[in-house]
Design an enzyme around this catalytic site. Structure first.
Site, PDB file in Angstrom:
ATOM      1  CG  ASN A 177      21.945 -34.588  -3.937  1.00 19.38           C
ATOM      2  OD1 ASN A 177      21.215 -33.125  -3.894  1.00 19.38           O
ATOM      3  ND2 ASN A 177      23.194 -33.691  -4.735  1.00 19.38           N
TER       4      ASN A 177
ATOM      5  CG  HIS B  72      -0.078  -0.733   8.417  1.00 18.46           C
ATOM      6  ND1 HIS B  72      -0.706   0.876   8.106  1.00 18.46           N
ATOM      7  CD2 HIS B  72       0.414  -1.027   6.759  1.00 18.46           C
ATOM      8  CE1 HIS B  72      -1.126   0.210   6.752  1.00 18.46           C
ATOM      9  NE2 HIS B  72      -0.632  -0.273   6.269  1.00 18.46           N
ATOM     10  CG  HIS B  73       4.109  -1.696   6.380  1.00 19.51           C
ATOM     11  ND1 HIS B  73       3.349  -2.831   7.238  1.00 19.51           N
ATOM     12  CD2 HIS B  73       3.443  -1.363   5.265  1.00 19.51           C
ATOM     13  CE1 HIS B  73       2.823  -3.228   5.660  1.00 19.51           C
ATOM     14  NE2 HIS B  73       2.897  -2.563   5.291  1.00 19.51           N
TER      15      HIS B  73
ATOM     16  N   GLY C 127      18.524 -33.671  -0.180  1.00 20.08           N
ATOM     17  CA  GLY C 127      19.409 -32.984   0.911  1.00 20.08           C
ATOM     18  C   GLY C 127      20.907 -31.809   0.768  1.00 20.08           C
TER      19      GLY C 127
ATOM     20  CG  ASP D 247      17.603 -31.856  -3.430  1.00 22.67           C
ATOM     21  OD1 ASP D 247      19.492 -31.431  -2.911  1.00 22.67           O
ATOM     22  OD2 ASP D 247      17.121 -33.074  -2.777  1.00 22.67           O
TER      23      ASP D 247
ATOM     24  N   GLY E 289      27.907 -16.378  -2.343  1.00 18.49           N
ATOM     25  CA  GLY E 289      26.820 -17.849  -2.089  1.00 18.49           C
ATOM     26  C   GLY E 289      25.598 -17.803  -1.581  1.00 18.49           C
TER      27      GLY E 289
ATOM     28  CG  ASP F 191      -0.079  -0.243   2.398  1.00 18.48           C
ATOM     29  OD1 ASP F 191       0.218  -0.764   3.092  1.00 18.48           O
ATOM     30  OD2 ASP F 191      -1.180   0.118   3.472  1.00 18.48           O
TER      31      ASP F 191
ATOM     32  CD  GLU G 130       8.088  -7.934  -0.378  1.00 12.96           C
ATOM     33  OE1 GLU G 130       8.366  -9.554  -0.410  1.00 12.96           O
ATOM     34  OE2 GLU G 130       7.471  -7.634  -0.190  1.00 12.96           O
TER      35      GLU G 130
ATOM     36  CD  GLU H 196      25.138 -26.177   4.175  1.00 18.91           C
ATOM     37  OE1 GLU H 196      26.979 -26.720   4.580  1.00 18.91           O
ATOM     38  OE2 GLU H 196      25.229 -25.438   3.446  1.00 18.91           O
TER      39      GLU H 196
END
Lengths: 584, 584
Positions: free
Chosen positions: A479, A122-123, A481, A451, A420, A35, A58, A485
Site C-alpha cells: 500500500n 576489536h568489538h 509505504g 511493504d 510492536g 570470531d 542478529e 503511520e
C-alpha cells in the site's frame, strides 16, 4: 589427585550447555557466527539433534528465536558475538521480554585473560575497555544472566539461569568467555534441570476457593483469553478449562488462536471500545463475572485502554498471582492455578448462561466490487486458513485487520502487539517454520507483512531459501509505504514513503529456484481468489510470494477507531499539559 | 505577564533543534519514522536545506549517520522511535562511540504524561513500565544525553549535549517526549552554539616546548598518522604538518588516506608485525623519534598488539592530551596542539632525514595468471581509484587487503577496524554518498563488501535507489561465505556458510531501473580489467554492481599473518589459564 579430577571434571563446559539446551526439547539454534563464538558453535554441532540455523543478521536471529518459542513451546536460543552481535540482537530480546517469551541468548565474548588486561580487542568499547560493559545494556530486558567464568559453578549457573527463563517466561543471557569454551567442568547433577515452578499451595487454595465461590454464584459469567496463558505454557489447560466452563468466551487481539474459534462458546475478539458492536455490552454490561486469563493490558490490546470492567467482577489469572474481585493472592503459578481449578470444579454447580455465539460484524461498507479493500481481505484470510496453519500478522494494517479473520481450529496466530516492532514477522516466519518442521507440522506458514515493515528484515527470506523450507506463503501488502503511520500523522508526508521495491524479483534475488514463477501480484478480489486456489497455495512445494496491491489510505476499521481514540485523548492531554506549563 | 511570556517563549522547541542541527552544517538526517517521532519529523521538513533521508531500518540509519560524519566532518544525525527503533540503532551507535565519530541520536518517546502514569503503551517494557528505561541501555555508548522535558532549559540542554558531541567526537542522545514537540521555548542565546574547545594553554605550551626540543634534536624521526586526527577534525592540520616536517611518514590501517599517499615522504602502512617487510625496521629500529598522531591502539590496528616502539621515543598526540617521552601533558585539544605546533616550528631547525619512499611489497606469490586472487585484487583497486573517490572497505578480506592499495591523492578511505561490525559498510556507503553529493563531490563511492557481510544490511541499497544516487559502485567479493571466520576457525564448518544469493538480481529487486544491465559478474583478471574500464565505471550514471568470484580459502597476507599471531598467543594463554585453573 589426578584420578579425583578425572571423576569430578568430566564434561566440557560447552557440551554441558549443549545438552542442557537439547534437554529442553530445543532442536534448532539461531544466530550469526563471529570470531568470539566460533569454537562454541562446534559444540552445538556436536550435540545430536541440535542444528545451527545461521541467520542473516542478529536482530533477525533474535526475532526468529522468539517465534520459535511461540510455536514450539521450548525456549528459542540465539548465539551472538560480544558487542557487535549482542547489541544488534537487543531489540529482538526486548520484544521477547515485554511480550514474555522464553529466549536464551548466548554471547561469545573475549577471553577472561583479555578482560583482566582491558585489552583493546576489536568489538570493544573505547580505550582501556571494560570487556563486560555490554552486559549492562541488556540488564533491563532479561530475567537473569550468568558469566561462565568459574568452572566450579558454571554448570549450576547454567541451570539457575535456564530455570529463570522457564519460570518467568522471559529472556536470559549466558556469557561465554572464549577461553572457557573447552573447559572441563563437574558433571551436572541432577542430570536434568529441575524445572518445577514453585507455587504457594496455601495461597492457591484460598484463591481457588474464592474463584469457585464466585463462579458458582455467577449468572452471566464470561471469559477473556489473553496472551500470557500461552506464554506461560498454559495453552492446553486453558483450552480444557474453557471447554468445561462453556461460558461466552472472548479472545483479545494478543490472545487470538489460543482457544478454538469454532467452538460454540467463542464470541469474538474483545478489545475495549475497538470491538465489534455488541462485544463490550456482553462483557462490560451484561456479564456479572469476568474470568480474565493471562491479561496483557497494553494500549493496542485494550482499544487504547478503553476496557471498562468493574474490578469487583474480575477474576484475573496473572502469571504469578491471582486477583479475585480486587483481592490479590500471591505466588501462584498460572498453570498450577488453572490445573487445580480444572480439577476441583464441580461442573454441576456451574451456571449455564446462554451463548450468544460469535458476535457478527456489521455489514461491511465495502462497495468496491473489483479491487481488494481492507474491509474485504482480512476475513478472506480466515477462509484461506486450514487447521494446522500458522498465520503471522505484522504490525500495521495486518495486525489491526486479522482480528476479523474467523480462524479454523488449530491455527496458530502470531503477532507482536505490545512491543510492536516493525519487521518482527519476517524472521518470525522463519522461526515459526523451523519449529513447525521439527514438530512434523503439515500446516502452512502464512506471513502477512506490509511493504514498509518488510524492508527492515527482508534478508531472512534468504535463510528460508537456504534451509529449503517449503510450506511458506509470504503475502506482501503493498500500500505504498507506512500506512499505519499515515493514519496516525502525515498521510501525505514524504517521511511515510519508502523505497519502491520490485517484489517479483525478491525470491530470485534470495536464490530461490523458480523464484519468478513463485511470485505473483494481485489487485482484484478475483485475482486474489484465483491465486489462493492454486495447488501451490494449497500445498506449497516451495516458498510463494503474493504481492497484494491496496489503496494507500484504506485502513482497517480497528486502526481507524484506535487512532481516533488516541488522537482525541492526546489533544486533551496537550491542552492540560500546556495549561500546567504555561498557566495563564 | 502575557507580554513577557510572548517575548521569552518565541520559538517551537523542535524548530530550535532543527536550526541547531542545520547550524552545524548538517543537511541530511537519517532515521525511520514511528508514531512517537512523526510530528517531530515535520519540523525537520520545515527547516530550509534539511532533508529527511528515511532508511530501511534503524541499525542501517545509525551506520549511515556514522559515515555521513566521516565524510562531511559534521555530526551524523539519526532519528528513531523509543525502544523498537532506539535499540535497533544501538549497535551502530556503539560503533561510532568506539571509533570516536560524532553522531546525534534523537529519540521520539511517549509523552511526559504517559511516563508519569507508567502507562502500558506499545514499545514499552513489561507491566507498569518505566518509559525512560531504554535511556539506560545507551549510557555506555554516548558522551552525553538530555531529555527535552523542561521548556525553561530545553534549549540550553540541546546546546550542552551538541557541544559534548563535538568536543569529545562521540555520540550523544536527545530524548524528545511526544508532548514537547510543539512546545514554545525561549529563543536560544547565543544564536549559534559555542563550539570552542577548551585547551589548557599552559599545559599546551609546555607540551609544545618538549615536542620541539625532541624534534630539533632527532636524527631519524618518523611520523605515524592514525585515525583520531581525522575523527577530531584535525585532517587538514595534520596534512599541513606532515608537509612541513617531511619526515618518513606512515599511516595505520585506520589512518589510511588521511594524508596524501603520493607524497615523497609517505612510506606505507605501519601495523606492527603485520606490515610489509622493512616497515617495522624503519620505525622501531632506525627511527629515534616517532610522532604518533591520533593513535587507536586496538588489536587489528597494531598487528595484534605487536607494535614495538620504546616509550621514550614517542610523542603521542591524543585527542585531549599529549604524551612526550612518557610525560603526560593534559587538557590539550588535538587540533589546538597541532595548529600551535605548526605555527611555532622553526623549519630551519628540523632534521632532514633521507626518505626511503614507499616501502615496496615483496614480489607477489600470485602464480594464477587467469583468476582473480587476493594477492592481485587489492593493489588493482588502488589503480582503479581516482582523486575525489571514496573507497569503503568492509570488515573481512577487504579490510585486510585494501591497506595494500596505493591511493591517489584526495581519496577518502572508510573502514571500521576497531569496532569491526560486519554489515557496517553498506549503509556507510549510503551515508558517504549523501555527504559526497552535498559537497558537490564528483568522485565515485566505491564499496568493497563480502558476500557474507552484505547480507546483514543489504536493504540500504534500496535507499540508494530511492534517492537516485548515481556515482556508486558496489563490489561484492563472493568467496562463498565468511572467509575471515574460516581463516580464524572452522574453514569447512557449515556455520561459516551463508545463503547463496543471486547478486545479479539485487538492483532489480531494489527497484533500480536497468538493474540487470548494471549488474556484472567477473572471475578472471581480464574480465575485471574490462569491466572497470567501461564508461559506466569511469563515470557511473546509475548504481553499478560488480560481483567478483574468488576462492573460498584465499586470504590476504595481512589476515593470514594476523591470525597466526593471535592463534599462537591464544594457545599460550590457554595453556597458562589451564595451569591456573587446574594446577597439577
Amino acid at each position: 589427585m589426578a584420578k579425583v579430577r578425572s571423576v569430578k571434571y568430566r564434561i566440557y563446559l560447552l557440551f554441558m550447555l549443549g545438552f542442557r539446551i537439547r534437554g529442553l526439547n530445543i532442536r534448532s539454534i539461531m544466530g550469526v557466527p563471529g570470531d568470539m563464538n566460533l569454537e562454541l558453535l562446534d559444540y552445538i554441532d556436536a550435540v545430536e539433534d541440535l542444528t545451527w540455523i545461521g541467520n542473516a543478521n542478529e536482530l533477525n536471529a533474535a526475532y526468529a528465536a522468539d517465534a520459535y518459542c511461540r510455536v514450539s513451546g521450548s525456549p528459542g536460543v540465539v548465539v551472538t558475538t560480544m558487542g557487535v552481535g549482542e547489541l544488534s540482537a537487543l531489540n529482538g530480546i526486548a520484544g521477547a521480554y515485554t511480550e514474555q517469551v522464553k529466549v536464551i541468548h548466548i554471547v561469545g565474548t573475549t577471553s577472561i585473560a583479555a578482560h583482566d588486561k582491558r585489552l583493546m580487542i576489536h568489538h570493544c568499547l573505547g580505550p582501556s575497555p571494560d570487556h563486560k560493559v555490554y552486559e549492562k545494556t541488556s540488564q533491563h530486558v532479561r530475567a537473569a544472566h550468568c558469566w561462565l567464568n568459574n568452572p566450579a559453578i558454571a554448570a549450576r549457573e547454567i541451570d539457575r539461569v535456564v530455570h529463570e527463563c522457564i519460570a518467568q517466561s522471559l529472556p536470559v543471557y549466558i556469557f561465554v568467555p572464549a577461553d572457557m569454551v573447552h573447559c572441563p567442568v563437574p558433571a551436572p547433577s541432577p542430570s536434568r534441570i529441575d524445572l518445577a515452578l514453585l507455587t504457594d499451595e496455601f495461597s492457591k487454595a484460598s484463591a481457588i476457593a474464592a474463584t469457585l465461590s464466585l463462579l458458582y454464584k455467577a449468572k452471566a459469567p464470561t471469559v477473556i483469553v489473553d496472551a500470557l496463558t500461552a506464554r506461560h505454557s498454559g495453552k492446553d489447560v486453558t483450552r480444557k478449562l474453557v471447554d468445561v466452563l462453556r461460558f461466552p468466551t472472548f479472545s483479545t487481539s494478543m490472545g487470538k488462536s489460543i482457544i478454538d474459534e469454532t467452538k460454540p462458546y467463542f464470541c469474538g475478539i474483545y478489545n475495549g471500545q475497538v470491538s465489534i458492536p455488541g462485544v463490550c455490552e456482553v462483557i462490560e454490561q451484561q456479564s456479572d463475572l469476568v474470568l480474565d486469563l493471562g491479561p496483557i493490558l497494553s494500549d493496542s490490546n485494550t482499544g487504547g485502554h478503553t476496557r471498562n470492567i468493574a474490578e469487583q467482577k474480575i477474576i484475573a489469572i496473572h502469571p504469578h498471582h491471582v486477583i479475585v474481585g480486587g483481592t490479590v493472592h500471591r505466588n501462584i503459578g498460572l498453570v498450577s492455578f488453572l490445573s487445580s481449578l480444572l480439577e476441583t470444579i464441580d461442573k454441576s454447580k456451574l451456571p449455564r448462561p446462554t451463548l450468544p455465539g460469535r458476535i457478527p460484524m456489521p455489514p461491511a461498507k465495502d462497495t468496491d466490487t473489483e479491487f481488494i479493500t481492507q474491509s474485504w481481505i482480512w476475513t478472506r484470510f480466515g477462509e484461506f486458513c486450514r487447521p494446522g496453519d500458522i498465520l503471522i500478522a505484522e504490525s500495521g494494517t495486518a495486525q489491526f485487520g486479522l482480528p476479523d479473520a474467523y480462524l479454523p481450529r488449530d491455527v496458530t496466530y502470531l503477532t507482536q502487539v505490545y512491543y510492536g516492532s516493525i519487521g518482527y514477522t519476517v524472521p518470525a516466519c522463519l522461526g515459526a517454520a523451523v519449529a513447525n518442521c521439527e514438530q512434523g507440522g503439515q500446516g502452512r506458514v502464512i506471513l502477512v507483512v506490509g511493504d514498509g515493515s518488510l524492508q527492515l528484515t527482508v534478508q531472512e527470506i534468504g535463510t528460508m531459501v537456504k534451509l529449503g523450507l517449503k510450506n511458506i506463503i509470504i503475502v506482501v501488502i503493498n500500500n505504498n509505504g507506512y500506512t499505519i503511520e499515515r493514519a496516525i500523522h502525515g498521510p501525505e508526508q514524504a517521511y511515510n514513503d519508502i523505497s519502491t521495491w520490485n517484489h517479483s524479483a525478491m525470491l530470485d534475488f534470495f536464490g530461490a529456484k523458480n523464484g519468478r514463477a513463485c511470485s505473483r501480484t494481485v489487485r482484484t478480489k478475483k485475482e486474489f481468489d484465483e491465486v489462493v486456489s492454486l495447488p501451490e497455495y494449497q500445498s506449497p512445494s516451495s516458498i510463494q510470494v503474493l504481492e497484494v496491491f491496496m489503496e494507500k489510505m484504506d485502513l482497517p476499521w480497528r486502526l481507524r477507531m484506535q487512532v481516533e481514540i488516541i488522537n482525541k485523548r492526546n489533544a486533551q492531554a496537550r491542552k492540560n499539559e500546556q495549561a500546567v506549563l504555561f498557566p495563564s
